[in-house]
Design a protein around this motif. Sequence first.
Motif, PDB file in Angstrom:
ATOM      1  N   TRP A 144       0.828  -1.194   0.004  1.00  0.00           N
ATOM      2  CA  TRP A 144       0.105   0.059   0.000  1.00  0.00           C
ATOM      3  C   TRP A 144       0.748   1.235  -0.112  1.00  0.00           C
ATOM      4  O   TRP A 144       0.695   2.407  -0.655  1.00  0.00           O
TER       5      TRP A 144
ATOM      6  N   ARG B 201      -1.219   4.412  -1.215  1.00  0.00           N
ATOM      7  CA  ARG B 201      -2.640   4.616  -0.490  1.00  0.00           C
ATOM      8  C   ARG B 201      -2.679   4.352   0.966  1.00  0.00           C
ATOM      9  O   ARG B 201      -3.591   4.362   1.729  1.00  0.00           O
TER      10      ARG B 201
ATOM     11  N   TYR C 106      -6.635   6.341   3.600  1.00  0.00           N
ATOM     12  CA  TYR C 106      -8.113   5.794   4.404  1.00  0.00           C
ATOM     13  C   TYR C 106      -8.254   6.324   6.094  1.00  0.00           C
ATOM     14  O   TYR C 106      -9.193   5.715   6.433  1.00  0.00           O
TER      15      TYR C 106
ATOM     16  N   GLU D 167     -10.414   4.090   8.651  1.00  0.00           N
ATOM     17  CA  GLU D 167     -11.269   3.051   8.261  1.00  0.00           C
ATOM     18  C   GLU D 167     -10.392   1.821   7.657  1.00  0.00           C
ATOM     19  O   GLU D 167     -11.173   0.698   7.646  1.00  0.00           O
ATOM     20  N   MET D 168      -9.051   2.002   7.605  1.00  0.00           N
ATOM     21  CA  MET D 168      -8.167   0.952   7.166  1.00  0.00           C
ATOM     22  C   MET D 168      -7.756   0.147   8.598  1.00  0.00           C
ATOM     23  O   MET D 168      -7.037   0.882   9.628  1.00  0.00           O
TER      24      MET D 168
ATOM     25  N   PRO E 162      -9.228  -4.302   2.870  1.00  0.00           N
ATOM     26  CA  PRO E 162     -10.132  -3.584   2.536  1.00  0.00           C
ATOM     27  C   PRO E 162     -10.718  -3.801   1.210  1.00  0.00           C
ATOM     28  O   PRO E 162     -11.858  -3.612   0.929  1.00  0.00           O
ATOM     29  N   THR E 163      -9.742  -4.058   0.436  1.00  0.00           N
ATOM     30  CA  THR E 163      -9.847  -4.332  -1.011  1.00  0.00           C
ATOM     31  C   THR E 163      -8.280  -4.989  -1.473  1.00  0.00           C
ATOM     32  O   THR E 163      -7.466  -4.960  -0.975  1.00  0.00           O
TER      33      THR E 163
ATOM     34  N   GLU F 118      -6.442  -4.546  -4.752  1.00  0.00           N
ATOM     35  CA  GLU F 118      -6.070  -4.115  -5.846  1.00  0.00           C
ATOM     36  C   GLU F 118      -4.406  -4.252  -6.063  1.00  0.00           C
ATOM     37  O   GLU F 118      -3.729  -4.619  -6.701  1.00  0.00           O
TER      38      GLU F 118
ATOM     39  N   ARG G 271     -13.447  -3.146   6.729  1.00  0.00           N
ATOM     40  CA  ARG G 271     -13.467  -1.681   6.723  1.00  0.00           C
ATOM     41  C   ARG G 271     -13.884  -1.177   7.853  1.00  0.00           C
ATOM     42  O   ARG G 271     -15.174  -1.386   8.286  1.00  0.00           O
TER      43      ARG G 271
ATOM     44  N   TYR H  18     -10.660  -8.767 -10.832  1.00  0.00           N
ATOM     45  CA  TYR H  18      -9.207  -7.780 -11.290  1.00  0.00           C
ATOM     46  C   TYR H  18      -9.142  -8.113 -12.775  1.00  0.00           C
ATOM     47  O   TYR H  18      -8.698  -9.439 -12.806  1.00  0.00           O
TER      48      TYR H  18
ATOM     49  N   ILE I  89     -10.390   5.260  -6.287  1.00  0.00           N
ATOM     50  CA  ILE I  89     -10.161   3.987  -6.990  1.00  0.00           C
ATOM     51  C   ILE I  89      -9.259   4.438  -8.139  1.00  0.00           C
ATOM     52  O   ILE I  89      -8.508   3.621  -8.815  1.00  0.00           O
TER      53      ILE I  89
ATOM     54  N   PHE J  40     -15.234  -0.933 -12.483  1.00  0.00           N
ATOM     55  CA  PHE J  40     -14.354   0.097 -12.442  1.00  0.00           C
ATOM     56  C   PHE J  40     -13.609  -0.087 -13.927  1.00  0.00           C
ATOM     57  O   PHE J  40     -12.926  -1.115 -13.998  1.00  0.00           O
TER      58      PHE J  40
ATOM     59  N   GLY K 175     -16.362  -5.346  -8.367  1.00  0.00           N
ATOM     60  CA  GLY K 175     -16.859  -5.675  -6.856  1.00  0.00           C
ATOM     61  C   GLY K 175     -18.301  -6.209  -6.856  1.00  0.00           C
ATOM     62  O   GLY K 175     -19.100  -5.506  -7.628  1.00  0.00           O
TER      63      GLY K 175
END
Length: 572
Positions: A80, A85, A89, A92-93, A108-109, A111, A140, A161, A202, A410, A440
């Motif tokens: 990350w 990133r 967040y 929330e992370m 939390p995701t 990518e 999250r 993905y 994102i 996305f 998602g």
Amino acid sequence: MKYSQLYAPTLKEAPADSEVPSQELLIRGGFIRKIAAGVYTYLPLGRRVLLKIERIVREEMDRIGANEILMPIIQPAELWKQSGRWDDYGPEMMKLRDRHDREFTLGPTHEELVTFLIQNELNSYKQLPMTLYQIANKYRDEIRPRFGVLRAREFIMKDGYSFHDSWESLHETYKAHRQAYSNIMERLGLKYAIVEASSGAIGGSESHEFVAFADTGESNILYCDCGYSGNDERVPYVGEVVYESEEEKPIEKTYTPNVKTVEDVANFLNVPVRKIVKTLIYKGRNGYFMALVPGDRELNEEKLKAFVNDQSLVFATPEEILKDFGVPIGFLGPVGVKGIRIIADTQVKGMKNFVVGGMEKDYHYVNVNVGRDFVPDEWTDLVVAREGDPCPVCSKPLKMEKGIELGHIFKLGTKYSEAMGSKYMDRDGQLKPFIMGCYGWGISRTMGAIVEQLHDEKGIIWPLSVAPFTTIITPVSNNENLMKFATELYEFLLLKGEEVLFDDRNVSPGVKFSDADLIGIPFRITIGKTLNEGFVEIKWRTGYQLRVEADFEKIYEALNVSKEKYNPHERV
Ligand code: 9G3
């Protein structure tokens, strides 16, 4: 399954803190149990429904050639930090350290992780396109988890993905997911809309949401008869700037003790809210921003974040504002302000003699005019679109529906592959960053959304495709020949591959009937006194009832006909 062996503890009372029907009914029906705020256990009935939702999603993903994998939930912080990133967040992370004091996050995701994974797996254009997906738990640390599984902290998501060597190839996979997601909505029997959405944090350009209509939903869907529909976070305001014609009056600094909110200021100064300009201070990676919007509109954070290209933007706290601007939060304004970037909503351009904060406690400026009294650095569309705003396509007034976002797709582009150096060899022997997409679907949230759309005062009305059992056999008493017939019918239907629940409990028919309605089984076969006349009753959860000869083949036939015709949205 025999009810006497099934752990399905139904509750008479709704938990005190339940706010929406799905929260109440999934707990009363014995589908879920709350362990902590936003953290749930799925009991046997809940697990059966989840597995059926997952199977539908899995089948539609496999149908478009997506490959299922399972990635770890715990993710090293390095990934990350590489994508930039790690600090985006805030709380929330969910971050943690291992025994060697190394930093990790509960995913939390994925990518970052999947982009790291494929850099050592896919290295030639020949291996592209490739879509990988997983169905797994995500974390999250939502500021206000609520509405049960609709907004949980630990939840189940299908996240996919895709990796491409061209935007055209990405568009093909994107279209395939659009169709697959529509199929999923159809198979779940949900009423839904596909809406243009913001790609927000994102990155990337295009994104669409699949939203199940529900008044309890948190998403606002703006739509038009011309077919346009968009999430209010995304819908651009395309209305003309209304240039007010009144003469500019002399600016005045007015004493407005303790009036902070826009409504208070409007009442105190006896002006309409739309004659006030709201001033909001945001804090980003490189300092503060001042945003101005008309008093009767909401600022759209997604639009502001996109405009200043800083996804870590947060609303500045009253403490920070008092410390760095020396003014309490209710009295902020652009007049006389230096050293901060002022971004104003385009509609402010047309306003005349409006009110702003006086940049001093208990004061406001009235009769403020752009140009004479201040000049913003930039103008842009900053408002949350709302019902009645002009449709971006045909300018007719937009309508609004509430909904629950279940799917979100996305076009990411190279945001992550570039940041993480994930490249492949293209046909000219050049190393190129993968062009990516991500897709998602909220699996656990789907269970809640179905109940929001399909319930009545007696309980849940499951669609056949995800019902924990399609049929329940209910002998009205444990009298010997009723139980004998019921038991043999149960074994007969089991052999036919029916997902049947045999209510062999020694409880009153009233309890059996209300439990069957609460847990939402589509068909109830009642074995009662009419058996002596050679009949049983099949009752649909939606109310329709038919009398069938007490003959196993005829009952089985009637069930199959019922399945053909059953529509959970149609109450009889
Ligand atoms: C975070 C935290 C919360 C987040 C994210 C990152 C949302 C984050 C957006 C996405 C986009 C898509 C793949 C599956 C489909 C959705 N909330 N998003 O990136 F660190 Cl704490 O997750 N990801």
